[in-house]
Design a protein around this motif. Structure first.
Motif, PDB file in Angstrom:
ATOM      1  N   GLU A 195       7.518  67.552  35.205  1.00 22.90           N
ATOM      2  CA  GLU A 195       6.115  67.254  35.478  1.00 22.90           C
ATOM      3  C   GLU A 195       5.369  67.027  34.163  1.00 22.90           C
ATOM      4  OE1 GLU A 195       4.468  66.759  38.263  1.00 22.90           O
ATOM      5  OE2 GLU A 195       6.282  66.999  39.465  1.00 22.90           O
ATOM      6  N   PRO A 196       4.610  65.942  34.054  1.00 21.88           N
ATOM      7  CA  PRO A 196       3.847  65.705  32.821  1.00 21.88           C
ATOM      8  C   PRO A 196       2.706  66.698  32.694  1.00 21.88           C
ATOM      9  CG  PRO A 196       3.308  64.052  34.476  1.00 21.88           C
ATOM     10  CD  PRO A 196       4.450  64.847  35.024  1.00 21.88           C
ATOM     11  N   GLU A 197       2.441  67.112  31.463  1.00 23.36           N
ATOM     12  CA  GLU A 197       1.282  67.982  31.236  1.00 23.36           C
ATOM     13  C   GLU A 197       0.001  67.151  31.125  1.00 23.36           C
ATOM     14  OE1 GLU A 197       0.837  69.903  27.437  1.00 23.36           O
ATOM     15  OE2 GLU A 197       2.350  68.616  26.527  1.00 23.36           O
ATOM     16  N   TYR A 198       0.200  65.837  30.927  1.00 27.19           N
ATOM     17  CA  TYR A 198      -0.952  64.953  30.840  1.00 27.19           C
ATOM     18  C   TYR A 198      -0.557  63.594  31.397  1.00 27.19           C
ATOM     19  CZ  TYR A 198      -4.829  62.220  28.962  1.00 27.19           C
ATOM     20  OH  TYR A 198      -5.915  61.395  28.841  1.00 27.19           O
ATOM     21  N   ARG A 199      -1.478  62.984  32.159  1.00 30.63           N
ATOM     22  CA  ARG A 199      -1.223  61.648  32.706  1.00 30.63           C
ATOM     23  C   ARG A 199      -2.538  60.893  32.820  1.00 30.63           C
ATOM     24  NH1 ARG A 199      -0.215  58.872  37.792  1.00 30.63           N
ATOM     25  NH2 ARG A 199       1.388  57.289  37.439  1.00 30.63           N
ATOM     26  N   GLU A 200      -2.492  59.594  32.511  1.00 34.11           N
ATOM     27  CA  GLU A 200      -3.685  58.766  32.621  1.00 34.11           C
ATOM     28  C   GLU A 200      -3.284  57.360  33.058  1.00 34.11           C
ATOM     29  OE1 GLU A 200      -5.427  58.908  28.746  1.00 34.11           O
ATOM     30  OE2 GLU A 200      -3.861  57.695  27.813  1.00 34.11           O
ATOM     31  N   VAL A 201      -4.229  56.675  33.716  1.00 36.29           N
ATOM     32  CA  VAL A 201      -4.007  55.315  34.196  1.00 36.29           C
ATOM     33  C   VAL A 201      -5.181  54.448  33.749  1.00 36.29           C
ATOM     34  CG1 VAL A 201      -3.675  53.816  36.202  1.00 36.29           C
ATOM     35  CG2 VAL A 201      -2.746  56.136  36.222  1.00 36.29           C
ATOM     36  N   PHE A 202      -4.869  53.277  33.206  1.00 38.82           N
ATOM     37  CA  PHE A 202      -5.875  52.302  32.793  1.00 38.82           C
ATOM     38  C   PHE A 202      -5.707  51.020  33.593  1.00 38.82           C
ATOM     39  CE2 PHE A 202      -5.500  55.068  29.203  1.00 38.82           C
ATOM     40  CZ  PHE A 202      -6.751  55.087  28.594  1.00 38.82           C
ATOM     41  N   LEU A 203      -6.814  50.383  33.935  1.00 39.50           N
ATOM     42  CA  LEU A 203      -6.788  49.027  34.463  1.00 39.50           C
ATOM     43  C   LEU A 203      -7.099  48.072  33.320  1.00 39.50           C
ATOM     44  CD1 LEU A 203      -8.508  48.961  37.980  1.00 39.50           C
ATOM     45  CD2 LEU A 203      -6.083  48.688  37.428  1.00 39.50           C
ATOM     46  N   LEU A 204      -6.373  46.951  33.255  1.00 41.10           N
ATOM     47  CA  LEU A 204      -6.583  45.942  32.233  1.00 41.10           C
ATOM     48  C   LEU A 204      -7.304  44.753  32.852  1.00 41.10           C
ATOM     49  CD1 LEU A 204      -3.060  46.056  30.540  1.00 41.10           C
ATOM     50  CD2 LEU A 204      -5.153  47.240  29.818  1.00 41.10           C
ATOM     51  N   LYS A 205      -8.433  44.363  32.268  1.00 44.79           N
ATOM     52  CA  LYS A 205      -9.247  43.286  32.833  1.00 44.79           C
ATOM     53  C   LYS A 205      -9.536  42.205  31.794  1.00 44.79           C
ATOM     54  CE  LYS A 205     -11.726  46.404  35.994  1.00 44.79           C
ATOM     55  NZ  LYS A 205     -13.076  46.853  36.454  1.00 44.79           N
ATOM     56  N   MET A 206      -9.640  40.979  32.277  1.00 46.35           N
ATOM     57  CA  MET A 206     -10.090  39.859  31.462  1.00 46.35           C
ATOM     58  C   MET A 206     -11.100  39.066  32.282  1.00 46.35           C
ATOM     59  SD  MET A 206      -7.818  36.920  29.535  1.00 46.35           S
ATOM     60  CE  MET A 206      -6.981  38.135  28.524  1.00 46.35           C
ATOM     61  N   ASN A 207     -12.260  38.832  31.723  1.00 49.90           N
ATOM     62  CA  ASN A 207     -13.351  38.201  32.475  1.00 49.90           C
ATOM     63  C   ASN A 207     -13.642  38.966  33.768  1.00 49.90           C
ATOM     64  OD1 ASN A 207     -13.727  36.218  30.568  1.00 49.90           O
ATOM     65  ND2 ASN A 207     -12.425  34.729  31.604  1.00 49.90           N
TER      66      ASN A 207
END
Length: 407
Positions: A195-207
């Motif tokens: 199990e990760p002690e830290y997790r994050e998710v990003f969305l990548l956008k252009m225009n």
């Protein structure tokens, strides 16, 4: 995120082959599933299960071929079923979705001979906060004037993935809602991963168009080492009928001080730019690099005074910027996408700081990124130059805390 559509004039002159009785294109496009009830689907070995709206109980089969997966067909009220492929292991989301879509479109037995095709819809999002997904819809016209639309979506959930396809001009909302239900309810049983002690998710956008996503996970290992895993997936349109896929994985092991001791770097995209590279060291002075870039072999040794890992850089930020109050600092890094046979340099400059974090300029030598970080050094938002455009990364999910080196 509509990109383009087939000529309405041509489409209106065409007859839709997906229905037994004649109907106009407008009627076909508006078709949706009705009288669907929630169906519980469980594989025979009880390792895979999910829920989905459907007319009847869906079938699911375990396929063991070159790739191990589960295949399910779901009746959503259309002439053709929705098809789902479930994988128990990590796959490359963007490349897999593109290749599977292209395979269907190019199969003359399924769609006929294509006269024209266009990207109708593409994008990315997050289901249940932590599960990123991508979508790719392709409209097509055959040489015998039949109109079609292949809808495809893929979700990454924990260490498993699900791809669903539907070949029909209508049932757009039904397909999307059914897919999201599969994504939300999907359970894949296997050996318990760390199990990760830290997790994050990003969305990548252009225009303001979501093109892909990034996930970062941090796992605490033995002897105060840290394993960081970053996955990046993008779908990039290059014309009305063509889209490029890009998937990358960076796995790094850091010592207690945040120095790189092992790295595994993979990129699946354009053939000449794809790579698979492994980096090892026993003394933090000599790093052995071995792998492939396109069809070229990379085998070299890098002599240095150590390389800072991505995790190490993140944990340096609070100390350097807030405690020591430095305005700028540089560190040695390894970045195979820039130069797989050399140690690079990363310069971090402070633009501004506040009670909640800081705004930074991060320069790797081939372009500068503007980054907003929290007080713990974790990234919140980034602006990456991409030719005449900007690729913006925005964090949409964060769970856990990131421990400091030597903690």
């Amino acid at each position: 995120m509509k990109y383009s559509a087939l000529s309405l004039t041509i489409l209106l002159l065409s007859s839709c082959s997906h229905f037994k009785k004649p109907m106009t294109l407008e009627e076909a496009v508006k078709m949706e599933g009705t009288d669907l009830s929630l169906q519980k689907v469980t594989s025979q070995d009880e390792l895979v299960s999910f829920e989905v709206p459907g007319k009847l109980s869906p079938t699911i089969n375990h396929i063991s071929d070159k790739v191990d997966f589960y295949y399910s067909t779901i009746d959503i009220g259309a002439s053709y079923p929705m098809e789902c492929y479930i994988y128990k292991t990590d796959i490359n989301p963007a490349s897999t979705l593109k290749r599977m879509s292209e395979k269907v479109i190019s199969d003359k037995k399924i769609v006929g001979e294509i006269a024209q095709k266009e990207i109708a819809l593409f994008g990315a999002g997050v289901a249940l906060e932590a599960s990123p997904f991508m979508l790719l819809h392709t409209s097509y016209l055959t040489k015998d004037k039949k109109v079609g639309k292949l809808k495809g979506m893929i979700v990454v959930k924990d260490h498993s993935s699900a791809v669903c396809l539907h070949n029909d001009v209508g049932f757009n909302q039904t397909f999307t809602e059914s897919f999201l239900k599969v994504a939300a309810s999907l359970e894949v049983k296997k050996g318990k991963p760390s199990e990760p002690e830290y997790r994050e998710v990003f969305l990548l956008k252009m225009n303001n168009i979501p093109l892909g996503f990034v996930t970062n996970s941090l796992i605490k290992a033995q002897n105060k080492t840290q394993v960081s895993i970053q996955r990046t997936s993008l779908l990039i349109p290059v014309s009305a009928s063509e889209i490029l896929s890009s998937d990358g994985v960076e796995l790094e092991i850091s010592d207690a001080k945040g120095m790189l001791t092992y790295g595994r770097y993979l990129h699946d995209g354009e053939p000449e730019k794809s790579f698979s590279i492994e980096v090892k060291t026993n003394d933090l002075k000599t790093y052995n690099v071995l792998g492939m870039v396109g069809e070229k072999t990379i085998a070299t040794q890098l002599e240095t005074h150590g390389i800072v890992s991505s995790y190490g850089h993140t944990k340096m930020l609070p100390r350097k910027l807030f405690e020591q109050e430095l305005q700028q600092f540089s560190i040695p890094i390894y970045s195979p996408s820039r130069n797989p046979a050399a140690v690079g340099s990363l310069r971090t400059s402070l633009k501004s700081k506040s009670e909640t974090g800081a705004v930074l300029r991060i320069d790797s030598g081939d372009g500068a990124t503007t980054s907003e970080v929290d007080l713990d050094g974790t990234l919140k938002r980034s602006i990456i130059p991409a030719g005449q455009f900007e690729l913006i990364g925005e964090r949409v999910f964060k769970l856990g805390t990131i421990s400091s080196p030597q903690d």
